[in-house]
Write a protein that holds these residues in place. Structure first.
Motif, PDB file in Angstrom:
ATOM      1  N   LEU A  12       0.819  -1.350  -0.006  1.00 40.07           N
ATOM      2  CA  LEU A  12      -0.093  -0.042   0.137  1.00 40.07           C
ATOM      3  C   LEU A  12       0.805   1.265   0.022  1.00 40.07           C
ATOM      4  O   LEU A  12       0.602   2.211  -0.587  1.00 40.07           O
ATOM      5  N   LEU A  13       1.915   1.128   0.719  1.00 35.12           N
ATOM      6  CA  LEU A  13       2.917   2.339   0.859  1.00 35.12           C
ATOM      7  C   LEU A  13       3.409   2.626  -0.595  1.00 35.12           C
ATOM      8  O   LEU A  13       3.530   3.809  -1.113  1.00 35.12           O
ATOM      9  N   ILE A  14       3.792   1.296  -1.211  1.00 41.14           N
ATOM     10  CA  ILE A  14       4.338   1.625  -2.621  1.00 41.14           C
ATOM     11  C   ILE A  14       3.528   2.323  -3.688  1.00 41.14           C
ATOM     12  O   ILE A  14       3.655   2.936  -4.475  1.00 41.14           O
ATOM     13  N   PHE A  15       2.056   1.621  -3.725  1.00 37.69           N
ATOM     14  CA  PHE A  15       1.320   1.906  -4.584  1.00 37.69           C
ATOM     15  C   PHE A  15       0.514   3.232  -4.204  1.00 37.69           C
ATOM     16  O   PHE A  15       0.430   3.923  -5.202  1.00 37.69           O
ATOM     17  N   GLY A  16       0.776   3.823  -2.926  1.00 32.79           N
ATOM     18  CA  GLY A  16       0.494   4.921  -2.663  1.00 32.79           C
ATOM     19  C   GLY A  16       1.350   6.122  -3.304  1.00 32.79           C
ATOM     20  O   GLY A  16       0.914   7.217  -3.782  1.00 32.79           O
ATOM     21  N   LEU A  17       2.658   5.818  -3.072  1.00 26.09           N
ATOM     22  CA  LEU A  17       3.607   6.749  -3.614  1.00 26.09           C
ATOM     23  C   LEU A  17       3.587   6.698  -5.177  1.00 26.09           C
ATOM     24  O   LEU A  17       3.586   7.701  -5.768  1.00 26.09           O
TER      25      LEU A  17
END
Length: 289
Positions: A12-17
């Motif tokens: 989720l962190l990677i996709f959010g960025l």
């Protein structure tokens, strides 16, 4: 925190960025494309105005030369021809406009208004400046304008615009002697200004941006679900089986089913190592007995 939760948190962190970076870049690209499209329309309108001017100079004015002796005919003036042509366009497309704005025009309708005077002044302050592009707010929304200087490069223009005495009497009879005189060779006396609305292209860009970002969000969601399924089936479920068998063996249940370690991946290697460890433990227990 469970391993699956950690895995999802990282994803989720990677996709959010990635979503944030994609959103910013996509919006900027779409807005720039919309602006470039509007600018191409403005350039086309400016070229059409120049074509109308040249046509009037080369084709219309010679035909009206005889009639000019009796009465001044505005149709022989290139700027008048270009302006009238676009006035017809303005009737059906009111957000599009063309004006040959001058500081001291012969025809009062061509006099600069507040923001136009700033554009003309830019050309007067910088003789090398060939074009000015800018944005302004109108009652119907944002508009882009393209401006080019009107400079007196042909001495024949001064026959009508140097002094009232030198101008044709038919012209002064129509427009008077107070406007359109005192021009000098090489002077920037005004600017051709084309205005094209930005509102519609910007709305289309925002609409495309919304569709693209929804598509990106759905793609990220699909990838997240697929990775979760793969992670569970290929990693978590085999690890849970090994854990259950290890708990059973540690509790003395030596008849617990062995781990079925098929394949050559890391989980299969771990499962075979666990089975060897279990067999070794069983042999050690037999020896102690």
């Amino acid at each position: 925190m469970k391993l699956l939760h950690k895995f999802n948190l990282v994803l989720l962190l990677i996709f959010g960025l990635g979503w944030f970076a994609t959103a910013n870049m996509t919006r900027e690209v779409l807005r720039e494309n919309a602006r470039r499209e509007v600018l191409s329309h403005a350039s086309l309108m400016m070229d059409a105005a120049m074509a109308a001017r040249e046509y009037t100079t080369n084709e219309v004015k010679p035909l009206l030369a005889a009639g000019m002796l009796e009465a001044f005919l505005p149709q022989s003036v290139p700027s008048y021809a270009a302006t009238q042509s676009f006035n017809r366009l303005h009737q059906t497309h009111p957000d599009f406009s063309y004006k040959e704005a001058a500081l001291n025009p012969t025809n009062p309708r061509d006099r600069v208004v507040d923001w136009e005077s700033d554009v003309v002044q830019q050309f007067r302050d910088n003789a090398e400046l060939k074009e000015v592009i800018g944005d302004r707010q109108t009652p119907s929304g944002p508009s882009l304008y393209l401006a080019r200087p009107i400079r007196i490069s042909d001495g024949r223009c001064l026959a009508c615009h140097s002094t009232p005495a030198a101008a044709p009497q038919t012209m002064t009879a129509l427009y008077g002697v107070n406007n359109g005189f005192g021009w000098k060779l090489g002077e920037t006396i005004g600017s051709q200004i084309v205005s094209v609305p930005l509102a519609l292209p910007q709305r289309e860009a925002e609409r495309a941006y919304t569709h693209i970002m929804w598509g990106v969000a759905l793609t990220f969601a699909s990838i997240l679900l697929a990775l979760n399924a793969m992670f569970y089936l290929l990693v978590l479920r085999p690890m849970q089986r090994i854990s259950r068998i290890a708990d059973a063996v540690s509790a003395g249940q030596m008849d617990a089913e062995p781990f079925q370690a098929g394949g050559k991946d890391e989980i299969a290697v771990l499962g075979r190592a666990f089975n060897r460890l279990r067999r070794s433990l069983e042999k050690a227990m037999d020896l102690l007995a």
